[in-house]
Design an enzyme around this catalytic site. Structure first.
Site, PDB file in Angstrom:
ATOM      1  N   GLU A  50       0.855  -1.194   0.000  1.00 54.00           N
ATOM      2  CA  GLU A  50       0.000   0.000   0.000  1.00 54.00           C
ATOM      3  C   GLU A  50       0.886   1.238   0.000  1.00 54.00           C
ATOM      4  O   GLU A  50       1.757   1.394   0.856  1.00 54.00           O
ATOM      5  CB  GLU A  50      -0.959   0.042   1.198  1.00 54.00           C
ATOM      6  CG  GLU A  50      -1.831   1.303   1.097  1.00 54.00           C
ATOM      7  CD  GLU A  50      -2.938   1.419   2.129  1.00 54.00           C
ATOM      8  OE1 GLU A  50      -3.146   0.471   2.911  1.00 54.00           O
ATOM      9  OE2 GLU A  50      -3.583   2.491   2.144  1.00 54.00           O
ATOM     10  N   ASP A 102      10.015   8.082   0.192  1.00 53.81           N
ATOM     11  CA  ASP A 102       9.199   8.426  -0.985  1.00 53.81           C
ATOM     12  C   ASP A 102       8.930   7.152  -1.811  1.00 53.81           C
ATOM     13  O   ASP A 102       9.867   6.472  -2.255  1.00 53.81           O
ATOM     14  CB  ASP A 102       9.988   9.447  -1.817  1.00 53.81           C
ATOM     15  CG  ASP A 102       9.255   9.906  -3.071  1.00 53.81           C
ATOM     16  OD1 ASP A 102       8.229   9.298  -3.436  1.00 53.81           O
ATOM     17  OD2 ASP A 102       9.731  10.882  -3.686  1.00 53.81           O
ATOM     18  N   ASP A 125      -3.040  12.059  -2.601  1.00 52.66           N
ATOM     19  CA  ASP A 125      -3.287  13.511  -2.502  1.00 52.66           C
ATOM     20  C   ASP A 125      -3.764  14.052  -3.841  1.00 52.66           C
ATOM     21  O   ASP A 125      -3.095  13.854  -4.864  1.00 52.66           O
ATOM     22  CB  ASP A 125      -1.999  14.229  -2.092  1.00 52.66           C
ATOM     23  CG  ASP A 125      -1.578  13.861  -0.680  1.00 52.66           C
ATOM     24  OD1 ASP A 125      -2.402  13.988   0.230  1.00 52.66           O
ATOM     25  OD2 ASP A 125      -0.425  13.415  -0.504  1.00 52.66           O
TER      26      ASP A 125
END
Ligand SMILES: C[S@@+](CC[C@H](N)C(=O)[O-])C[C@H]1O[C@@H](n2cnc3c(N)ncnc32)[C@H](O)[C@@H]1O
Length: 221
Positions: A50, A102, A125
């Site tokens: 995920e 990241d 986002d």
């Protein structure tokens, strides 16, 4: 590649900070090279990823439901990581590992090719302002990276409550030859029951947001 997040220091509770300090060695992934899932989880079973798990609610629910599988979560926001660590230690779950790097770098440098049974990206986002769209995680170059790490016949499951991002995801994925749309080109997928309902989505429902799910299978090409 431009980053899909801005590191916010955010508010971290004392308990979350303590969890980061004490539980990271047990659950955290510190990768220099390519990860070896058998070593990382201590067993050789299908592994699901995920990306951007937030506070870890969906990851936790899936890992509880499927103790027979491994779950790797990536999240750059420390309070969220601390929150999940607290839950993991309270529930003694052993099938989750966490990376705080990241996700684009993890995809590029640390995941073995064709190693994941499935990838979940729930409510990335939305970066609503047009001048910020370039920061959106789902873009052709990242989708190509996702294709390199998913197993043949493995799946990619995305969800968003942002209409133009949903269309952008559909357009990019439908035109990526490595993926085939589970519901047919141009179609979203009805909400799969296995995607856990999170606080984020409940809030969206209260605000009247619609949610779009996209499910793709990795083809052998
Ligand atoms: C809108 S939140 C959604 C969180 C969660 N999936 C949910 O449904 O509640 C998006 C999350 O993705 C994380 N994120 C964004 N870009 C990332 C990246 N490149 N690598 C890892 N995490 C990232 C952010 O820190 C944020 O927590």
């Amino acid at each position: 590649m431009i980053r899909s997040f801005v590191r916010r220091s955010g508010r971290i509770t004392l308990a979350q900070q303590r969890a980061l300090d004490t539980l990271w060695p047990q659950y955290g992934v510190t990768a220099d090279g390519i990860l070896n899932f058998t070593e990382l989880f201590g067993r050789n079973v299908p592994t699901y990823l995920e990306i951007g798990f937030g506070n870890g609610e969906a990851l936790l629910a899936m890992a509880q439901r499927h103790p027979e599988f491994n779950y790797l979560g990536i999240e750059v926001h420390s309070p969220g990581v601390g929150h999940l660590l607290l839950q993991l230690s309270a529930q003694q779950l052993l099938n989750i590992r966490i990376s705080d790097v990241d996700a684009v770098l993890v995809l590029q440098h640390h995941l073995p090719p064709h190693s994941l049974a499935g990838i979940h990206i729930f409510f990335p986002d939305p970066w609503p302002k047009p001048r910020h769209h370039k920061r959106r995680l789902i873009q052709p170059a990242v989708v190509k990276l996702l294709a390199t790490v998913i197993q043949i016949n493995g799946y990619l499951h995305l969800a968003t409550d942002w209409p133009d991002y949903a269309q952008q995801m559909l357009q990019i994925l439908d035109t990526t030859p490595e993926f085939i749309n589970h519901s047919g080109p141009g179609y979203f997928t009805p909400r799969p029951p296995q995607r856990p309902l999170t606080k984020f989505e409940r809030r969206g429902h209260r605000l009247g947001h619609q949610v779009w799910d996209l499910v793709y299978r990795r083809l052998e090409i």
